[in-house]
Write a protein that holds these residues in place. Structure first.
Motif, PDB file in Angstrom:
ATOM      1  N   GLU A  68       4.740  26.114  -8.689  1.00  0.00           N
ATOM      2  CA  GLU A  68       3.343  25.849  -8.997  1.00  0.00           C
ATOM      3  C   GLU A  68       2.974  24.379  -8.809  1.00  0.00           C
ATOM      4  O   GLU A  68       1.818  23.999  -8.957  1.00  0.00           O
ATOM      5  CB  GLU A  68       3.026  26.261 -10.443  1.00  0.00           C
ATOM      6  N   LEU A  69       3.964  23.540  -8.489  1.00  0.00           N
ATOM      7  CA  LEU A  69       3.716  22.118  -8.354  1.00  0.00           C
ATOM      8  C   LEU A  69       2.885  21.827  -7.104  1.00  0.00           C
ATOM      9  O   LEU A  69       3.151  22.375  -6.030  1.00  0.00           O
ATOM     10  CB  LEU A  69       5.030  21.346  -8.281  1.00  0.00           C
ATOM     11  N   SER A  70       1.890  20.962  -7.253  1.00  0.00           N
ATOM     12  CA  SER A  70       1.084  20.566  -6.096  1.00  0.00           C
ATOM     13  C   SER A  70       1.762  19.465  -5.297  1.00  0.00           C
ATOM     14  O   SER A  70       1.394  19.193  -4.156  1.00  0.00           O
ATOM     15  CB  SER A  70      -0.300  20.094  -6.553  1.00  0.00           C
ATOM     16  N   VAL A  71       2.756  18.826  -5.910  1.00  0.00           N
ATOM     17  CA  VAL A  71       3.506  17.755  -5.256  1.00  0.00           C
ATOM     18  C   VAL A  71       4.992  18.070  -5.343  1.00  0.00           C
ATOM     19  O   VAL A  71       5.513  18.334  -6.419  1.00  0.00           O
ATOM     20  CB  VAL A  71       3.234  16.386  -5.925  1.00  0.00           C
ATOM     21  N   GLN A  72       5.661  18.072  -4.222  1.00  0.00           N
ATOM     22  CA  GLN A  72       7.108  18.280  -4.188  1.00  0.00           C
ATOM     23  C   GLN A  72       7.799  16.923  -4.053  1.00  0.00           C
ATOM     24  O   GLN A  72       7.377  16.095  -3.253  1.00  0.00           O
ATOM     25  CB  GLN A  72       7.495  19.189  -3.016  1.00  0.00           C
ATOM     26  N   TRP A  73       8.831  16.715  -4.838  1.00  0.00           N
ATOM     27  CA  TRP A  73       9.551  15.448  -4.780  1.00  0.00           C
ATOM     28  C   TRP A  73      11.019  15.730  -4.528  1.00  0.00           C
ATOM     29  O   TRP A  73      11.739  16.172  -5.405  1.00  0.00           O
ATOM     30  CB  TRP A  73       9.380  14.667  -6.082  1.00  0.00           C
ATOM     31  N   THR A  74      11.432  15.476  -3.295  1.00  0.00           N
ATOM     32  CA  THR A  74      12.807  15.720  -2.895  1.00  0.00           C
ATOM     33  C   THR A  74      13.462  14.398  -2.506  1.00  0.00           C
ATOM     34  O   THR A  74      12.870  13.325  -2.658  1.00  0.00           O
ATOM     35  CB  THR A  74      12.859  16.706  -1.715  1.00  0.00           C
ATOM     36  N   ASP A  75      14.662  14.495  -1.963  1.00  0.00           N
ATOM     37  CA  ASP A  75      15.360  13.283  -1.542  1.00  0.00           C
ATOM     38  C   ASP A  75      14.615  12.584  -0.404  1.00  0.00           C
ATOM     39  O   ASP A  75      14.706  11.359  -0.259  1.00  0.00           O
ATOM     40  CB  ASP A  75      16.781  13.631  -1.095  1.00  0.00           C
ATOM     41  N   VAL A  76      13.871  13.340   0.388  1.00  0.00           N
ATOM     42  CA  VAL A  76      13.105  12.735   1.482  1.00  0.00           C
ATOM     43  C   VAL A  76      12.056  11.785   0.922  1.00  0.00           C
ATOM     44  O   VAL A  76      11.916  10.637   1.370  1.00  0.00           O
ATOM     45  CB  VAL A  76      12.429  13.833   2.333  1.00  0.00           C
ATOM     46  N   ARG A  91       0.810  -1.219   0.000  1.00  0.00           N
ATOM     47  CA  ARG A  91       0.000   0.000   0.000  1.00  0.00           C
ATOM     48  C   ARG A  91       0.846   1.274   0.000  1.00  0.00           C
ATOM     49  O   ARG A  91       0.584   2.201  -0.771  1.00  0.00           O
ATOM     50  CB  ARG A  91      -0.945  -0.018   1.211  1.00  0.00           C
ATOM     51  N   GLU A  92       1.840   1.329   0.870  1.00  0.00           N
ATOM     52  CA  GLU A  92       2.655   2.550   0.922  1.00  0.00           C
ATOM     53  C   GLU A  92       3.431   2.732  -0.372  1.00  0.00           C
ATOM     54  O   GLU A  92       3.585   3.860  -0.864  1.00  0.00           O
ATOM     55  CB  GLU A  92       3.622   2.490   2.102  1.00  0.00           C
ATOM     56  N   LEU A  93       3.892   1.644  -0.962  1.00  0.00           N
ATOM     57  CA  LEU A  93       4.599   1.743  -2.233  1.00  0.00           C
ATOM     58  C   LEU A  93       3.695   2.313  -3.318  1.00  0.00           C
ATOM     59  O   LEU A  93       4.114   3.176  -4.094  1.00  0.00           O
ATOM     60  CB  LEU A  93       5.112   0.357  -2.645  1.00  0.00           C
ATOM     61  N   SER A  94       2.459   1.850  -3.369  1.00  0.00           N
ATOM     62  CA  SER A  94       1.512   2.360  -4.369  1.00  0.00           C
ATOM     63  C   SER A  94       1.253   3.851  -4.179  1.00  0.00           C
ATOM     64  O   SER A  94       1.186   4.615  -5.147  1.00  0.00           O
ATOM     65  CB  SER A  94       0.193   1.585  -4.288  1.00  0.00           C
ATOM     66  N   GLU A  95       1.127   4.281  -2.923  1.00  0.00           N
ATOM     67  CA  GLU A  95       0.892   5.694  -2.650  1.00  0.00           C
ATOM     68  C   GLU A  95       2.074   6.552  -3.091  1.00  0.00           C
ATOM     69  O   GLU A  95       1.896   7.600  -3.720  1.00  0.00           O
ATOM     70  CB  GLU A  95       0.623   5.891  -1.160  1.00  0.00           C
ATOM     71  N   MET A  96       3.282   6.111  -2.774  1.00  0.00           N
ATOM     72  CA  MET A  96       4.461   6.881  -3.143  1.00  0.00           C
ATOM     73  C   MET A  96       4.666   6.903  -4.659  1.00  0.00           C
ATOM     74  O   MET A  96       5.080   7.924  -5.228  1.00  0.00           O
ATOM     75  CB  MET A  96       5.702   6.310  -2.449  1.00  0.00           C
ATOM     76  N   GLN A  97       4.372   5.804  -5.328  1.00  0.00           N
ATOM     77  CA  GLN A  97       4.501   5.777  -6.783  1.00  0.00           C
ATOM     78  C   GLN A  97       3.492   6.704  -7.441  1.00  0.00           C
ATOM     79  O   GLN A  97       3.801   7.349  -8.448  1.00  0.00           O
ATOM     80  CB  GLN A  97       4.333   4.349  -7.295  1.00  0.00           C
ATOM     81  N   SER A  98       2.292   6.790  -6.882  1.00  0.00           N
ATOM     82  CA  SER A  98       1.281   7.704  -7.428  1.00  0.00           C
ATOM     83  C   SER A  98       1.725   9.152  -7.278  1.00  0.00           C
ATOM     84  O   SER A  98       1.558   9.965  -8.191  1.00  0.00           O
ATOM     85  CB  SER A  98      -0.061   7.478  -6.721  1.00  0.00           C
ATOM     86  N   LEU A  99       2.299   9.480  -6.120  1.00  0.00           N
ATOM     87  CA  LEU A  99       2.801  10.841  -5.919  1.00  0.00           C
ATOM     88  C   LEU A  99       3.944  11.152  -6.878  1.00  0.00           C
ATOM     89  O   LEU A  99       4.018  12.249  -7.442  1.00  0.00           O
ATOM     90  CB  LEU A  99       3.277  11.008  -4.467  1.00  0.00           C
ATOM     91  N   GLN A 100       4.826  10.201  -7.074  1.00  0.00           N
ATOM     92  CA  GLN A 100       5.945  10.415  -7.983  1.00  0.00           C
ATOM     93  C   GLN A 100       5.453  10.620  -9.421  1.00  0.00           C
ATOM     94  O   GLN A 100       5.946  11.493 -10.136  1.00  0.00           O
ATOM     95  CB  GLN A 100       6.899   9.228  -7.927  1.00  0.00           C
ATOM     96  N   GLN A 101       4.464   9.832  -9.835  1.00  0.00           N
ATOM     97  CA  GLN A 101       3.923   9.966 -11.180  1.00  0.00           C
ATOM     98  C   GLN A 101       3.261  11.326 -11.370  1.00  0.00           C
ATOM     99  O   GLN A 101       3.409  11.975 -12.422  1.00  0.00           O
ATOM    100  CB  GLN A 101       2.914   8.841 -11.440  1.00  0.00           C
ATOM    101  N   LYS A 102       2.532  11.766 -10.350  1.00  0.00           N
ATOM    102  CA  LYS A 102       1.879  13.071 -10.430  1.00  0.00           C
ATOM    103  C   LYS A 102       2.909  14.191 -10.519  1.00  0.00           C
ATOM    104  O   LYS A 102       2.745  15.156 -11.279  1.00  0.00           O
ATOM    105  CB  LYS A 102       0.980  13.275  -9.204  1.00  0.00           C
TER     106      LYS A 102
END
Length: 729
Positions: free
Chosen positions: A699-707, A676-687
């Motif tokens: 303007e990004l609604s999702v930030q993707w950093t090293d964290v 489940r957590e993997l699916s959630e993180m992959q969805s955020l990464q795709q977005k």
């Protein structure tokens, strides 16, 4: 990694010592045991009786004896066990479990991670997948009580069991449990790839029956990619077997890729052989045409799903007309003018569309609208090349990717409805649509069609799914053609892209199915088993005929339309209880041989899903309506506790074991850990990736950093850790 040998102190009490002979047998792959088994066939009746073997003699003395099963007290009864002297240097993988089944029944190699005795005497193999089982249930990290306690941050598989009895410094003294009063649990390290002995007294009461069936709990690793934090399908890992290499291929060095093979032989193949299956289309996100589920048990559920997703006629969608069932395409095919025609009498059209953003800036999710559609026929002639004016104003032309500029759409009055009407006159039951990731084009057109060839599926990514090769890369590699060269004001050309897709399909038809697949990919395990012959002089094969091994799938829904399409026997179920009955049926066979032949099947793969559904792992189904099936199971009700569902699952596993005939290998595995957590993180990464292409950083609604990246990798690592159990009845 250096090999490690455990000291005696590292093992639980009760581990069996092994002699030198058994150790050598394990390390050498049990060749000597196989030889001994073959020698037994040359012994006299008197010697067989002394060894405990049970033989049947035909009425005629000249007739061949019918070999029956050896007795357990005999010296040639099969067994699968973990050796305390074995040296492991990596996790056991799902592919290793698959190879074990192939070794027992077909042409698999001798396993080096487990000791197998007298494998030639194993008559059947039952592999049972039970998603939802985790190692944490066996050592107390996941309490089997009501309500279910979910570990923080999904660290159920990695929490140190010693922390469960640690003292809370802020809690009152009387609230701290006495460690001596706590039951002893198994010590399972998440970083150790050695199995742990199942001591019944140290298991939760709910799981104790498993301790009586199996000797060890094995950590099993699901295939995936550490670099890209991906977990591959556990179903494909077990049910898709690698194709064996020829002697010449084994001797040659370097990668084996069909495009580079000197001895490649073309295998002319009709285009209809490359049509995507209903399962593939569903998995890729296509909206299914009614013909793809017409007459199935999930027809009503699919119709309801389309209504819920707003993809019905009321929402502006249209279905290709005149197609009631998938067989209508073959019926509508024109007679071939030439024997062996590649098109097989079908009309092949290749499509590519371009889209622009029509949603207001800053609004998420963004809306993409059709602005150009190009269609070419099998001869490369342009059938349609129209620009389209979206219903809503364009807020971003995406010119670097779409190639669309404001000047191109000046004076254009063609609407989406106009394009749909044109397509209704073009698409027939005879038509096959070709494209690259065509689902996005059909979504923009708001249209469904059942006969699809997707070049993203025809030419799989070298590193396997879920990765996909771009059309530009495929054109470079297989066509030696540069497409999509423009960037900035030019962008893509939909006609150029459509022609590239068409040429890729034509090349595939000329070369064959294995063209463009890494090492020719794999084949269904049932197909590979079918090339192996049942033992002669078996009581179900008294004439000694060459009968192939028989495979079966017992699963929820309609397994014949999925991975079980190559199995000779498929049984669909709607509960775990029905799965148990289906397994028993495939083991014993039908009296009238209506579905299951006499004597049953040699290899049975089955799956329990009630525990998976209860724990929330079963979030998506391919051809099965998840909500409808789960509603039939008591595990889906809010009153059901994790403990009760696990108890029912263990009961069903025990029932399967009790129904197994002697000399049957039984493999139970979870498939993966909690996804489940993997699916959630992959969805955020795709977005994030989608927005990053067209938005500024602020303007990004999702930030993707090293964290987030590290959190994704840890979630992937946890999800790839499953468990397995092995025994011989």
């Amino acid at each position: 990694m250096a090999q490690r040998k455990r000291s005696r102190g590292e093992y639980e009490e009760g581990d069996n010592q092994m002699g030198m002979g058994e150790t050598l047998s394990t390390l050498r792959g049990n060749d000597t045991e196989t030889l001994d088994s073959s020698r037994n066939g040359n012994r006299t009746n008197e010697q067989d009786e002394q060894a405990g073997g049970d033989w049947e003699v035909a009425e005629s003395r000249s007739a061949k004896r019918l070999k029956k099963l050896p007795k357990k007290e005999s010296g040639n009864y099969p067994a699968i066990s973990h050796s305390s002297h074995a040296r492991l240097n990596s996790y056991v993988k799902l592919g290793d479990l698959q190879n074990l089944a192939l070794y027992l029944l077909a042409d698999g190699t001798s396993p080096q991670w487990v000791s197998v005795k007298h494998h030639a005497n194993v008559r059947k193999v039952v592999a049972l997948m039970v998603p939802g089982l985790e190692a944490g249930m066996f050592n107390g990290q996941i309490p089997l009580s009501e309500p279910e306690a979910e570990p923080a941050n999904g660290d159920s598989a990695e929490a140190d069991s010693s922390q469960l009895a640690q003292k809370d410094e802020n809690a009152p003294n009387d609230s701290v449990p006495d460690p001596s009063s706590q039951p002893k649990r198994l010590k399972i390290s998440p970083d150790d790839y050695y199995p742990v002995k199942l001591v019944t007294s140290r298991l939760p009461e709910t799981l104790q029956p498993l301790g009586e069936l199996f000797d060890h709990i094995w950590p099993i690793r699901t295939p995936g990619e550490d670099k890209n934090a991906r977990m591959h399908s556990p179903l494909a890992a077990f049910l898709t077997a690698p194709i064996l290499k020829s002697k010449e291929e084994k001797k040659s060095k370097g990668p084996h890729f069909p495009t580079a093979g000197r001895n490649w032989v073309n295998n002319r193949t009709p285009v209809t052989e490359f049509l995507a299956s209903t399962e593939e289309l569903f998995e890729e996100g296509y909206v299914l045409h009614p013909a793809q589920y017409n007459g199935t048990s999930s027809a009503a559920a699919e119709a309801a799903r389309r209504e819920a997703n707003k993809t019905t006629a009321a929402d502006g969608w249209i279905d290709a007309p005149g197609i009631a069932t998938l067989d209508d395409g073959a019926k509508a095919a024109e007679p071939d003018n030439e024997k062996g025609s590649i098109t097989a009498g079908r009309k092949v059209l290749t499509m590519d569309c371009e889209m622009c953003i029509t949603s207001p800036k800053g609004v998420s999710p963004q809306s993409f609208s059709l602005t150009r559609i190009s269609i070419i026929d099998w001869d490369g002639k342009t059938v349609m090349d129209d620009f389209v004016t979206p219903e809503n104003p364009i807020t971003d032309y995406l010119t670097p990717y779409s190639g669309i500029t404001p000047a191109m759409l000046e004076g254009v009055t063609t609407s989406l409805a106009d394009i749909q009407q044109k397509l209704l006159s073009i698409l027939t039951p005879q038509t096959i649509l070709v494209g690259h990731s065509l689902n996005s084009d059909l979504n923009a057109l708001k249209i469904t069609h059942p006969y699809i060839i997707d070049t993203a599926l025809l030419y799989p990514h070298p590193r396997g799914p879920p990765l996909k090769s771009s059309l530009k890369w495929l054109a470079q590699k297989y066509l030696s053609r540069e497409i999509q060269k423009g960037h900035g004001s030019t962008g893509h050309d939909s006609v150029e892209d459509a022609k590239a897709c068409l040429d890729l399909v034509k090349q595939k038809c000329e070369k064959g199915k294995a063209w463009g697949t890494s090492e020719a990919s794999g084949e269904p395990i049932f197909k590979r088993l079918g090339r192996s012959i049942r033992p002669k002089r078996d009581k179900f094969n008294p004439a000694g005929d060459d009968e192939p091994r028989i495979g079966a799938v017992v699963d929820w829904g309609e397994p014949a339309r999925g991975y079980g399409s190559q199995a000779k026997v498929t049984i669909g179920c709607e509960s775990d209880e029905e799965v148990v009955k289906g397994i028993v049926r495939t083991l014993e066979g039908d009296a009238d041989e209506a579905v299951v032949p006499k004597g049953g099947c040699d290899f049975i793969w089955a799956r329990f899903r009630e525990l998976e559904a209860h724990r929330g792992w079963w979030n998506r189904s391919k051809l099965v309506d998840t909500d409808a099936l789960r509603s039939n199971s008591k595990s889906a009700t809010s009153e059901a506790s994790l403990k009760s569902v696990v108890a029912d699952t263990v009961k069903h596993i025990t029932e399967v074991y009790q129904a197994l005939p002697p000399c049957t290998a039984f493999v139970v595995y979870s498939g993966s850990g909690d996804p489940r957590e993997l699916s959630e993180m992959q969805s955020l990464q795709q977005k994030f990736k989608q927005e990053y292409r067209i938005k500024k950083w602020d303007e990004l609604s999702v930030q993707w950093t090293d964290v987030e990246e590290q959190k994704l990798r840890k979630a992937c690592e946890r999800a790839r850790k499953g468990v397995g159990f092995i025994a011989v009845k």
